[in-house]
Design a protein around this motif. Structure first.
Motif, PDB file in Angstrom:
ATOM      1  N   LYS A 147     -23.474   6.578   5.573  1.00  0.00           N
ATOM      2  CA  LYS A 147     -23.177   6.918   7.095  1.00  0.00           C
ATOM      3  C   LYS A 147     -23.936   5.611   7.891  1.00  0.00           C
ATOM      4  N   SER A 148     -23.392   5.224   8.804  1.00  0.00           N
ATOM      5  CA  SER A 148     -23.846   4.206   9.635  1.00  0.00           C
ATOM      6  C   SER A 148     -24.955   4.687  10.523  1.00  0.00           C
ATOM      7  N   TYR A 149     -25.762   3.724  11.071  1.00  0.00           N
ATOM      8  CA  TYR A 149     -26.790   3.602  12.133  1.00  0.00           C
ATOM      9  C   TYR A 149     -26.388   4.998  13.333  1.00  0.00           C
ATOM     10  N   PRO A 150     -25.219   4.787  13.852  1.00  0.00           N
ATOM     11  CA  PRO A 150     -25.041   5.712  15.083  1.00  0.00           C
ATOM     12  C   PRO A 150     -24.879   7.042  14.449  1.00  0.00           C
ATOM     13  N   GLU A 151     -24.224   7.037  13.113  1.00  0.00           N
ATOM     14  CA  GLU A 151     -24.011   8.747  12.668  1.00  0.00           C
ATOM     15  C   GLU A 151     -25.131   9.385  12.338  1.00  0.00           C
ATOM     16  N   ARG A 152     -26.130   8.582  11.808  1.00  0.00           N
ATOM     17  CA  ARG A 152     -27.325   9.040  11.116  1.00  0.00           C
ATOM     18  C   ARG A 152     -28.227   9.506  12.379  1.00  0.00           C
ATOM     19  N   CYS A 194     -25.329   3.084  -0.201  1.00  0.00           N
ATOM     20  CA  CYS A 194     -24.329   2.077   0.195  1.00  0.00           C
ATOM     21  C   CYS A 194     -23.294   1.485  -0.770  1.00  0.00           C
ATOM     22  N   LEU A 195     -23.818   1.929  -2.219  1.00  0.00           N
ATOM     23  CA  LEU A 195     -22.732   1.282  -2.914  1.00  0.00           C
ATOM     24  C   LEU A 195     -21.256   2.332  -3.009  1.00  0.00           C
ATOM     25  N   ARG A 225     -30.044   2.790  -1.169  1.00  0.00           N
ATOM     26  CA  ARG A 225     -29.862   4.137  -0.439  1.00  0.00           C
ATOM     27  C   ARG A 225     -29.840   3.820   0.908  1.00  0.00           C
ATOM     28  N   GLY A 226     -28.949   4.968   1.535  1.00  0.00           N
ATOM     29  CA  GLY A 226     -28.655   4.703   2.868  1.00  0.00           C
ATOM     30  C   GLY A 226     -29.713   5.309   3.864  1.00  0.00           C
ATOM     31  N   LEU A 227     -29.415   5.525   5.152  1.00  0.00           N
ATOM     32  CA  LEU A 227     -30.657   5.787   6.259  1.00  0.00           C
ATOM     33  C   LEU A 227     -31.281   7.078   6.047  1.00  0.00           C
ATOM     34  N   VAL A 228     -32.027   7.111   4.913  1.00  0.00           N
ATOM     35  CA  VAL A 228     -32.493   8.540   4.655  1.00  0.00           C
ATOM     36  C   VAL A 228     -34.052   8.477   5.001  1.00  0.00           C
TER      37      VAL A 228
END
Length: 381
Positions: free
Chosen positions: A366-371, A361-362, A48-51
């Protein structure tokens, strides 16, 4: 509601697989379906991304973590996490250097502990995953990274209570304590958690809890006030802050109905549940504590929820055991259907906010700044 779709689809997959396994007689096919569910769980939550919300704390901690941080954790410095969790952070950072891979490592640990737990107590792993998703699984898999490992360690150590193996049980407690301080609550359980509660005492406990909850009586607050050696403005402020949401929390809700529904079913099949396995009393007692913290401590909304969360694992076993209690096949099918539908609605209710907008991520996340920008923009509005 669009944010809930990926989570609902995964839950629906578990529900369908649980239903198929319930009907399937070929052992090899059952294992193949269970493997499908486990792979789906790992891919969905491990990559998962930064959810969610807790990445706001864990991502900066991962980036700033070093051997010096580890020393500060051992010294108990404020703002640093427990040493067991920090060890995993440091190893993941050293081996992979990526926060997403750290999340994947935590997911693998959770999956291993879940499978160990399900193999001991659940016949249908897909049903176990469905019950897990229904009762806290989304938060366990995304936000509560430290708590989850600690809770699953203790869930796997419960049988040592029945087997009267104190060294192994307290060793597990110490290990879990290196991930989250809340594990302290498990230490005294060794001395009474294996004992069976009288059926009618159980019913009285459930009834009193319901009456206290609906009446809005702040019993714990009253006791704390009476027991306080020094009553001052700070103490009064703390009580007010912790009980602020009580009036809203004690209204009739789906969570209250769920707890009452489970409590009544357990009472109806009390003797049958306790006879299913030698350690069934562990999960009935875990439900009693779960119910106790939610109903008797309801005036402390956040605290009651966090303490009750420690014993959520009782649902993953008891609802499966209740399924086996039904002698009529149609009742079993109806119960599985109810659990599946309820799980979908509950997961949807937990993931409807934009912070749960899923990415992987696969396939590009979104990157940390975007999130962070999206999160700040949402909270500002």
């Amino acid at each position: 509601m669009i944010y809930t779709i990926p989570y609902v689809l995964v839950t629906l997959l578990f529900a369908i697989c649980a239903f198929i396994i319930q009907r399937e007689e070929v052992k090899e096919r059952k294992r193949a379906i269970e493997m499908l569910c486990l792979v789906a769980y790992i891919v969905f939550f491990g990559f998962r991304g930064l959810v969610g919300t807790d990445w706001l704390n864990y991502y900066p901690f991962f980036e700033n973590c070093s051997l010096d941080s580890y020393t500060l954790n051992l010294l108990g410095e404020e703002g640093h996490y427990e040493p067991g969790f920090t060890t995993i952070v440091l190893l993941s950072k050293f081996l992979f250097g990526s926060f997403s891979m750290f999340c994947f490592v935590c997911c693998l640990i959770n999956t291993f502990l879940l499978v160990m737990f399900f193999k001991r107590y659940v016949d249908n792993i897909a049903l176990g995953l469905l019950l897990f998703m229904c009762m806290g699984g989304v938060q366990f898999s995304i936000n509560l990274m430290r708590n989850t490992i600690a809770i699953l360690i203790m869930a796997n150590a419960l049988h040592y209570i029945v087997e009267r193996k104190p060294l192994r049980y307290f060793s597990a407690c110490v290990l879990a304590l290196t991930f989250h301080i809340s594990t302290l609550l498990f230490f005294p359980l060794y001395f009474f958690f294996h004992k069976k509660i009288n059926k009618w005492v159980y019913l009285g406990f459930i009834t009193i809890g319901l009456l206290l909850f609906l009446s809005g009586a702040k019993l714990v607050t009253l006791l704390l006030t009476k027991l306080a050696l020094v009553y001052n403005d700070k103490f009064e402020f703390m009580i007010t802050a912790y009980t602020e949401g009580f009036d809203e929390a004690r209204t009739i809700s789906i969570g209250l109905l769920e707890r009452l529904f489970t409590a009544v079913l357990i009472f109806c099949y009390y003797d049958k549940i306790l006879s299913m396995r030698k350690d069934s009393a562990l999960f009935v007692n875990a439900f009693v504590l779960y119910y106790f913290f939610y109903m008797y401590f309801a005036e402390f909304d956040i605290m009651s929820m966090r303490l009750a969360t420690l014993f959520t694992f009782c649902y993953w076993v008891l609802w499966g055991d209740l399924l086996r209690c039904f002698s009529i096949e149609n009742n079993r099918k109806l119960f599985v259907a109810f659990v599946g539908i309820y799980a979908i609605f509950k997961v949807a209710g937990q993931t409807h906010l934009s912070c749960y907008s899923y990415d992987n991520c696969l396939f590009g996340a979104k990157s940390y700044p975007e999130r962070l920008y999206l999160y700040v923009d949402e909270t500002d509005n």
